[in-house]
Design a protein around this motif. Sequence first.
Motif, PDB file in Angstrom:
ATOM      1  N   PHE A   1       0.837  -1.243   0.148  1.00  0.00           N
ATOM      2  CA  PHE A   1      -0.020   0.009   0.098  1.00  0.00           C
ATOM      3  C   PHE A   1       0.798   1.419  -0.125  1.00  0.00           C
TER       4      PHE A   1
ATOM      5  N   THR B   1       1.502   5.498  -0.912  1.00  0.00           N
ATOM      6  CA  THR B   1       1.235   6.789  -1.010  1.00  0.00           C
ATOM      7  C   THR B   1       1.150   7.473  -2.594  1.00  0.00           C
TER       8      THR B   1
ATOM      9  N   GLU C   1       0.778   1.191 -10.022  1.00  0.00           N
ATOM     10  CA  GLU C   1      -0.565   0.545  -9.641  1.00  0.00           C
ATOM     11  C   GLU C   1      -1.010  -0.172 -10.805  1.00  0.00           C
TER      12      GLU C   1
ATOM     13  N   GLU D   1      -2.063  -1.066  -3.845  1.00  0.00           N
ATOM     14  CA  GLU D   1      -3.348  -0.098  -3.864  1.00  0.00           C
ATOM     15  C   GLU D   1      -2.473   1.297  -3.635  1.00  0.00           C
TER      16      GLU D   1
ATOM     17  N   ASP E   1      -3.142   4.707  -1.798  1.00  0.00           N
ATOM     18  CA  ASP E   1      -4.040   5.306  -0.953  1.00  0.00           C
ATOM     19  C   ASP E   1      -3.444   6.363  -0.415  1.00  0.00           C
TER      20      ASP E   1
ATOM     21  N   ASP F   1      -3.790   7.343   2.815  1.00  0.00           N
ATOM     22  CA  ASP F   1      -3.451   6.985   4.047  1.00  0.00           C
ATOM     23  C   ASP F   1      -3.120   5.564   3.943  1.00  0.00           C
ATOM     24  N   PRO F   2      -1.997   5.214   3.407  1.00  0.00           N
ATOM     25  CA  PRO F   2      -1.717   3.819   3.126  1.00  0.00           C
ATOM     26  C   PRO F   2      -1.568   2.837   4.534  1.00  0.00           C
TER      27      PRO F   2
ATOM     28  N   ALA G   1      -5.149   1.804   5.485  1.00  0.00           N
ATOM     29  CA  ALA G   1      -5.518   0.906   4.334  1.00  0.00           C
ATOM     30  C   ALA G   1      -4.866  -0.730   4.716  1.00  0.00           C
ATOM     31  N   ALA G   2      -3.601  -0.476   5.211  1.00  0.00           N
ATOM     32  CA  ALA G   2      -2.944  -1.387   5.624  1.00  0.00           C
ATOM     33  C   ALA G   2      -3.636  -2.480   6.836  1.00  0.00           C
TER      34      ALA G   2
ATOM     35  N   LYS H   1      -6.646  -1.924   7.717  1.00  0.00           N
ATOM     36  CA  LYS H   1      -8.117  -2.634   7.387  1.00  0.00           C
ATOM     37  C   LYS H   1      -7.857  -3.949   6.679  1.00  0.00           C
ATOM     38  N   LEU H   2      -6.988  -3.960   6.164  1.00  0.00           N
ATOM     39  CA  LEU H   2      -6.764  -5.390   5.373  1.00  0.00           C
ATOM     40  C   LEU H   2      -6.177  -6.139   6.437  1.00  0.00           C
TER      41      LEU H   2
END
Length: 254
Positions: free
Chosen positions: A129, A131, A180, A187, A189, A191-192, A195-196, A198-199
């Motif tokens: 993930f 930026t 990407e 991905e 994002d 705010d990587p 996102a990380a 959440k995964l």
Amino acid sequence: MSNNNVSLSFDGDRAYVALDRPDKHNGLTIEMLRELAKVAGVIGKRADIRVVILSGNGPSFFSGLDVAKAMSNPLDVALAFLPLPWKGTNVFQEACWAWRRLPQPVIAVVHGRCYGGGLQLALAADFRFVTPDSEFSVMEAKHGLIPDMTGAATLSRLIGVDKALLLTMTADPVDATYAEKIGLVTEVDADPRAAAEKLADRIAARPAHAVASAKKLFDRTWQASVRRTLAVERATQFPLIVRQAMGRGTNSAK
């Protein structure tokens, strides 16, 4: 825990690893290479850890090998090229491939520069993930070299041989959008880290043994023949089915 500019911390079922040499854009030293492999080994022994998040402190994720620092001790560099007993890797390679050996999925959170060995480390993670302003380069050709920290085993796997050769032969930097598009990153994002996380939550909600088996399955078959792939697939699946039949298919780290 922080040694040789690599920090390790734990929070619940997460392990957080950070490159911590911000004043040098996390340029790697030989000591950091050894520490990365050591830290991966520590995490691998923790059955309670479900996901690993790998990042870099300061303005960049990782700008590659600090050549000046490394070459201040040429003998150490030469020794680092020797294969490690029973590993099939040398120190440079093991710093990356140790993360592929982990049963836990590894998520790289990337910002700023991700060059050379830094890109190879990110590619050794299972997910990336990044930026929008991240920049990537297989930069070894600029120095008359080739990627030698497992990049040959990961680049073509992710993006195909032609794109891997293109990035390697030109050493041109590419932006996050292009990365990407060709599948170099998972991905983009703003705010990587979020996102990380959440995964990581989604993965941790699945049975640990199934997640570990899935990682092992794809690692063992991505260059194999169809026949070999199907055989490994069967061998990997059978104990999972038996486990389910025995009523052990719970979301545990055991």
